[in-house]
Design a protein around this motif. Sequence first.
Motif, PDB file in Angstrom:
ATOM      1  N   LEU A   1      57.517  37.609  45.614  1.00  0.00           N
ATOM      2  CA  LEU A   1      56.797  36.368  45.350  1.00  0.00           C
ATOM      3  C   LEU A   1      57.029  35.444  46.533  1.00  0.00           C
ATOM      4  CD1 LEU A   1      55.136  34.607  43.371  1.00  0.00           C
ATOM      5  CD2 LEU A   1      57.328  33.733  42.507  1.00  0.00           C
ATOM      6  N   LEU A   2      55.945  35.037  47.195  1.00  0.00           N
ATOM      7  CA  LEU A   2      56.007  34.222  48.406  1.00  0.00           C
ATOM      8  C   LEU A   2      55.455  32.837  48.089  1.00  0.00           C
ATOM      9  CD1 LEU A   2      54.540  36.960  50.772  1.00  0.00           C
ATOM     10  CD2 LEU A   2      56.918  36.624  50.115  1.00  0.00           C
ATOM     11  N   VAL A   3      56.343  31.876  47.919  1.00  0.00           N
ATOM     12  CA  VAL A   3      55.957  30.523  47.520  1.00  0.00           C
ATOM     13  C   VAL A   3      55.804  29.660  48.760  1.00  0.00           C
ATOM     14  CG1 VAL A   3      56.630  28.479  46.209  1.00  0.00           C
ATOM     15  CG2 VAL A   3      57.134  30.772  45.307  1.00  0.00           C
ATOM     16  N   SER A   4      54.623  29.069  48.913  1.00  0.00           N
ATOM     17  CA  SER A   4      54.368  28.196  50.065  1.00  0.00           C
ATOM     18  C   SER A   4      53.933  26.815  49.596  1.00  0.00           C
ATOM     19  CB  SER A   4      53.295  28.800  50.983  1.00  0.00           C
ATOM     20  OG  SER A   4      52.092  29.028  50.275  1.00  0.00           O
ATOM     21  N   ILE A   5      54.388  25.798  50.314  1.00  0.00           N
ATOM     22  CA  ILE A   5      53.975  24.407  50.085  1.00  0.00           C
ATOM     23  C   ILE A   5      53.053  24.035  51.230  1.00  0.00           C
ATOM     24  CG2 ILE A   5      54.730  22.051  49.663  1.00  0.00           C
ATOM     25  CD1 ILE A   5      55.879  24.109  47.677  1.00  0.00           C
ATOM     26  N   HIS A   6      51.797  23.764  50.940  1.00  0.00           N
ATOM     27  CA  HIS A   6      50.772  23.529  51.957  1.00  0.00           C
ATOM     28  C   HIS A   6      50.657  22.041  52.305  1.00  0.00           C
ATOM     29  CE1 HIS A   6      48.320  27.449  51.854  1.00  0.00           C
ATOM     30  NE2 HIS A   6      49.430  27.676  51.181  1.00  0.00           N
TER      31      HIS A   6
ATOM     32  N   ILE B   1      47.743  33.328  44.252  1.00  0.00           N
ATOM     33  CA  ILE B   1      47.643  32.386  43.134  1.00  0.00           C
ATOM     34  C   ILE B   1      47.674  30.987  43.725  1.00  0.00           C
ATOM     35  CG2 ILE B   1      48.702  31.513  41.030  1.00  0.00           C
ATOM     36  CD1 ILE B   1      49.963  34.246  40.614  1.00  0.00           C
ATOM     37  N   GLY B   2      46.662  30.211  43.405  1.00  0.00           N
ATOM     38  CA  GLY B   2      46.592  28.839  43.913  1.00  0.00           C
ATOM     39  C   GLY B   2      45.795  27.973  42.961  1.00  0.00           C
ATOM     40  N   TRP B   3      45.821  26.675  43.201  1.00  0.00           N
ATOM     41  CA  TRP B   3      45.179  25.715  42.324  1.00  0.00           C
ATOM     42  C   TRP B   3      44.270  24.797  43.138  1.00  0.00           C
ATOM     43  CZ3 TRP B   3      49.935  27.704  41.872  1.00  0.00           C
ATOM     44  CH2 TRP B   3      50.327  28.217  40.616  1.00  0.00           C
ATOM     45  N   GLY B   4      43.252  24.270  42.482  1.00  0.00           N
ATOM     46  CA  GLY B   4      42.395  23.251  43.074  1.00  0.00           C
ATOM     47  C   GLY B   4      42.469  22.000  42.231  1.00  0.00           C
ATOM     48  N   SER B   5      42.576  20.853  42.865  1.00  0.00           N
ATOM     49  CA  SER B   5      42.818  19.621  42.115  1.00  0.00           C
ATOM     50  C   SER B   5      41.864  18.496  42.482  1.00  0.00           C
ATOM     51  CB  SER B   5      44.269  19.163  42.335  1.00  0.00           C
ATOM     52  OG  SER B   5      45.177  20.147  41.906  1.00  0.00           O
ATOM     53  N   LEU B   6      40.729  18.853  43.109  1.00  0.00           N
ATOM     54  CA  LEU B   6      39.809  17.812  43.547  1.00  0.00           C
ATOM     55  C   LEU B   6      39.201  17.068  42.368  1.00  0.00           C
ATOM     56  CD1 LEU B   6      38.477  16.510  46.042  1.00  0.00           C
ATOM     57  CD2 LEU B   6      36.581  18.113  45.739  1.00  0.00           C
TER      58      LEU B   6
ATOM     59  N   THR C   1      52.843  38.933  46.011  1.00  0.00           N
ATOM     60  CA  THR C   1      51.930  37.840  45.665  1.00  0.00           C
ATOM     61  C   THR C   1      52.278  36.580  46.438  1.00  0.00           C
ATOM     62  OG1 THR C   1      51.599  38.693  43.423  1.00  0.00           O
ATOM     63  CG2 THR C   1      51.121  36.354  43.779  1.00  0.00           C
ATOM     64  N   ARG C   2      51.252  35.916  46.972  1.00  0.00           N
ATOM     65  CA  ARG C   2      51.405  34.587  47.561  1.00  0.00           C
ATOM     66  C   ARG C   2      51.080  33.537  46.503  1.00  0.00           C
ATOM     67  NH1 ARG C   2      46.870  34.658  51.259  1.00  0.00           N
ATOM     68  NH2 ARG C   2      46.185  36.410  49.965  1.00  0.00           N
ATOM     69  N   LEU C   3      51.931  32.541  46.370  1.00  0.00           N
ATOM     70  CA  LEU C   3      51.690  31.451  45.431  1.00  0.00           C
ATOM     71  C   LEU C   3      51.679  30.152  46.227  1.00  0.00           C
ATOM     72  CD1 LEU C   3      53.073  31.026  41.867  1.00  0.00           C
ATOM     73  CD2 LEU C   3      53.106  29.081  43.446  1.00  0.00           C
TER      74      LEU C   3
ATOM     75  N   ARG D   1      48.299  18.525  34.186  1.00  0.00           N
ATOM     76  CA  ARG D   1      47.960  19.873  33.730  1.00  0.00           C
ATOM     77  C   ARG D   1      48.223  20.901  34.824  1.00  0.00           C
ATOM     78  NH1 ARG D   1      42.678  22.275  30.518  1.00  0.00           N
ATOM     79  NH2 ARG D   1      43.282  24.455  30.775  1.00  0.00           N
ATOM     80  N   THR D   2      47.902  20.558  36.062  1.00  0.00           N
ATOM     81  CA  THR D   2      48.134  21.485  37.166  1.00  0.00           C
ATOM     82  C   THR D   2      49.624  21.696  37.389  1.00  0.00           C
ATOM     83  OG1 THR D   2      46.060  20.808  38.202  1.00  0.00           O
ATOM     84  CG2 THR D   2      47.652  21.949  39.588  1.00  0.00           C
ATOM     85  N   VAL D   3      50.404  20.631  37.349  1.00  0.00           N
ATOM     86  CA  VAL D   3      51.853  20.773  37.506  1.00  0.00           C
ATOM     87  C   VAL D   3      52.409  21.675  36.408  1.00  0.00           C
ATOM     88  CG1 VAL D   3      54.062  19.562  37.484  1.00  0.00           C
ATOM     89  CG2 VAL D   3      52.108  18.578  38.699  1.00  0.00           C
ATOM     90  N   ALA D   4      51.929  21.492  35.180  1.00  0.00           N
ATOM     91  CA  ALA D   4      52.394  22.335  34.077  1.00  0.00           C
ATOM     92  C   ALA D   4      52.016  23.798  34.311  1.00  0.00           C
ATOM     93  CB  ALA D   4      51.806  21.835  32.756  1.00  0.00           C
ATOM     94  N   SER D   5      50.826  24.041  34.850  1.00  0.00           N
ATOM     95  CA  SER D   5      50.398  25.407  35.143  1.00  0.00           C
ATOM     96  C   SER D   5      51.257  26.027  36.240  1.00  0.00           C
ATOM     97  CB  SER D   5      48.924  25.420  35.558  1.00  0.00           C
ATOM     98  OG  SER D   5      48.496  26.714  35.918  1.00  0.00           O
ATOM     99  N   ILE D   6      51.574  25.246  37.263  1.00  0.00           N
ATOM    100  CA  ILE D   6      52.456  25.734  38.333  1.00  0.00           C
ATOM    101  C   ILE D   6      53.822  26.098  37.763  1.00  0.00           C
ATOM    102  CG2 ILE D   6      53.689  25.048  40.432  1.00  0.00           C
ATOM    103  CD1 ILE D   6      51.199  23.314  41.110  1.00  0.00           C
ATOM    104  N   ARG D   7      54.348  25.246  36.903  1.00  0.00           N
ATOM    105  CA  ARG D   7      55.653  25.529  36.296  1.00  0.00           C
ATOM    106  C   ARG D   7      55.596  26.811  35.464  1.00  0.00           C
ATOM    107  NH1 ARG D   7      59.191  21.268  36.790  1.00  0.00           N
ATOM    108  NH2 ARG D   7      58.285  19.191  37.165  1.00  0.00           N
ATOM    109  N   ARG D   8      54.507  27.002  34.698  1.00  0.00           N
ATOM    110  CA  ARG D   8      54.382  28.220  33.894  1.00  0.00           C
ATOM    111  C   ARG D   8      54.358  29.455  34.777  1.00  0.00           C
ATOM    112  NH1 ARG D   8      50.560  25.188  31.064  1.00  0.00           N
ATOM    113  NH2 ARG D   8      48.826  26.318  32.037  1.00  0.00           N
TER     114      ARG D   8
END
Length: 260
Positions: free
Chosen positions: A22-27, A192-197, A220-222, A233-240
């Motif tokens: 699991l490769l966690v990146s902060i963009h 795995i990534g999220w969009g928050s626009l 997997t890249r996250l 909601r997005t923060v909760a999804s990231i935590r899950r």
Amino acid sequence: MWRSQASSPKSARDIRGTKAALLVSIHDVSPLTLENSQRAVEVALDAGVPIEAMTILVIPRHEDRISIDEHPTTCAWLRGLAERGAQLVMHGYTHRMAGRRYSPAGLFWSYGFARGQGELFNCTAAETQRRLTCGRDVLDRAGLSVAATGFVPPAWLLSRQARSVVDAAGFRFHEVLGGIVADSRLLARRLIGWGSLNAVEANVTCWWADIQRRREPVDTRLAIHPADMVRARTVASIRRALDSLVTRMTVLSYRDYLVG
């Protein structure tokens, strides 16, 4: 094959055994996103991601508004992360796309997907080279030259000419939408990534992330963005996602993943 800066000579395969990585990146880390970038790191830490397993993507001159070397607070924070073992990686130059694309595919990728933030999606070879040189110069002045050993283009997008320049630029690796490119291999293809626009994008990407985290683990890249931190909601999804995957996979920086 390049080596980790960490003292251990073990390969990624030795570290993780048979587990997927699991490769966690902060963009999108820059003075413009500092507060939410710091929160994103804390969310990952709280979920059990070691600081030495994080990959931090640094924008040298975000939105062409401020160079990171002009913001001592951001530089000090990033240097502190690097001293604790986090990997810093160059993330474009300004992050903002130059020019326009008018074809249907170009419109989809540049505005539908990247929201005008795919910096190198429309770049010539000469312009790409200029941006890489400027970005490296800023990182050198900031005392963050270690970040210029790897490269992630904004939105993971490259024009054909930009791809040729990046391939020849001497980076130990770079990343595209389809995976991490290293030694002519494409690795860790799942993303795995999220969009928050907006709320619709946030809801759809949270739903998709929940599906992805339940799949059989593979490398997997996250990707976490500072903008994700503004939506509960997005923060909760990231935590899950992190809670589910950290216990089933071996968490590695890009650096340590590529050692083996």
